[in-house]
Design a protein around this motif. Structure first.
Motif, mmCIF file in Angstrom:
data_model
loop_
_atom_site.group_PDB
_atom_site.id
_atom_site.type_symbol
_atom_site.label_atom_id
_atom_site.label_comp_id
_atom_site.label_asym_id
_atom_site.label_seq_id
_atom_site.Cartn_x
_atom_site.Cartn_y
_atom_site.Cartn_z
ATOM 1 N N UNK A 123 58.606 48.157 96.834
ATOM 2 C CA UNK A 123 57.840 47.644 95.752
ATOM 3 C C UNK A 123 58.065 48.015 94.799
ATOM 4 N N UNK A 124 59.160 47.308 94.043
ATOM 5 C CA UNK A 124 59.319 48.043 93.253
ATOM 6 C C UNK A 124 58.576 46.974 91.809
ATOM 7 N N UNK A 126 56.652 45.820 88.498
ATOM 8 C CA UNK A 126 56.735 44.499 87.648
ATOM 9 C C UNK A 126 57.486 45.554 86.600
ATOM 10 N N UNK A 127 58.264 44.323 86.078
ATOM 11 C CA UNK A 127 59.243 44.451 84.525
ATOM 12 C C UNK A 127 60.379 46.049 84.926
ATOM 13 N N UNK A 128 60.402 45.974 86.404
ATOM 14 C CA UNK A 128 61.846 46.749 86.934
ATOM 15 C C UNK A 128 62.887 46.049 87.191
ATOM 16 N N UNK A 129 64.155 46.253 86.831
ATOM 17 C CA UNK A 129 65.026 45.230 87.288
ATOM 18 C C UNK A 129 65.446 46.002 88.805
ATOM 19 N N UNK A 130 66.247 45.108 89.628
ATOM 20 C CA UNK A 130 65.915 45.410 91.175
ATOM 21 C C UNK A 130 66.539 46.595 91.319
ATOM 22 N N UNK A 131 65.937 47.597 92.450
ATOM 23 C CA UNK A 131 65.765 48.743 92.537
ATOM 24 C C UNK A 131 66.348 48.069 94.804
ATOM 25 N N UNK A 177 74.599 50.679 104.479
ATOM 26 C CA UNK A 177 74.532 49.924 104.040
ATOM 27 C C UNK A 177 73.182 49.982 102.781
ATOM 28 N N UNK A 178 73.231 48.648 101.848
ATOM 29 C CA UNK A 178 71.889 48.643 101.190
ATOM 30 C C UNK A 178 71.668 47.825 100.548
ATOM 31 N N UNK A 179 70.411 47.463 99.724
ATOM 32 C CA UNK A 179 70.167 46.120 99.794
ATOM 33 C C UNK A 179 69.612 46.059 98.273
ATOM 34 N N UNK A 180 69.588 45.402 97.539
ATOM 35 C CA UNK A 180 68.490 45.408 96.350
ATOM 36 C C UNK A 180 67.036 44.024 97.195
ATOM 37 N N UNK A 181 66.555 44.917 95.860
ATOM 38 C CA UNK A 181 65.255 44.216 95.903
ATOM 39 C C UNK A 181 64.471 44.405 94.197
ATOM 40 N N UNK A 182 64.254 42.991 93.614
ATOM 41 C CA UNK A 182 63.380 42.735 93.057
ATOM 42 C C UNK A 182 61.869 43.203 92.713
#
Length: 188
Positions: A123-124, A126-131, A177-182
């Motif tokens: 749950x990044x 609002x306004x953040x880049x992808x985590x 492994x990893x993923x990105x979530x915006x």
């Protein structure tokens, strides 16, 4: 995704040695009945990460037990990670169960005990880049279940996976492994 390309994809700012002997497979169930299996570094929409995920390994890792950890090193934002790392999952007592998945031989990682930290959906704000959300697989040492550094009441923020691994005898991860979530577009 090969073992070699995954090595270069895991972020170095976890301060952990990462020289995997296997590939960690992370799969999120979807309401449609289909599922999404991560490729290292893929960006997923938040609604695709409700989970909890299932795990598997490609490569010879033995039978277990194993510990799986998921951390977010980008909280509250990648530019200002003052609350990092956020512990999104910490589960001990995983064992392998053979499966056939296409041409790859996948060892499903299954567990029948409660997680130390149940899966927390990304749950990044609002306004953040992808985590980045980083999944790591460790061999579980004999006395790991006696550790008391992480319990059901331990805060999930300001976690340090490398310090935790050193203090509990986990050593270096054997797969990851990893993923990105915006943030959700409706939150921005």
């Amino acid at each position: 995704m090969t073992r070699e390309s995954t090595i270069h994809q895991i972020p170095q700012d976890l301060f952990i040695n990462f020289n995997p002997t296997a590939l960690l497979e992370v799969t999120f169930p979807e309401p449609t009945g289909n599922s999404i299996t991560l490729s290292a570094g893929v960006q997923l929409p938040r609604n695709a990460t409700a989970g909890p995920p299932t795990f598997g390994a490609i490569g010879d890792i033995g039978n277990g037990p194993f510990v799986i950890a998921t951390v977010d090193p980008d909280a509250p934002t990648p530019q200002d990670p003052t609350e990092a790392q956020i512990r999104h999952f910490l589960g001990p007592n995983y064992f392998t169960q053979s499966l056939q998945n296409g041409q790859d031989h996948v060892e499903a990682l299954v567990n029948r005990t409660p997680a130390l930290s149940e899966f927390k959906q990304p749950t990044p704000p609002a306004g953040s880049d992808a985590h980045r959300y980083i999944f790591l697989l460790f061999n579980q040492p004999d006395m790991f279940n006696a550790q008391r550094l992480v319990t059901a009441t331990t805060p999930i923020d300001l976690f340090n996976i490398s310090a935790f691994a050193a203090a509990t005898g986990l050593g270096d991860p054997i797969a990851g492994t990893f993923m990105r979530v915006a943030p959700d577009p409706t939150m921005a």
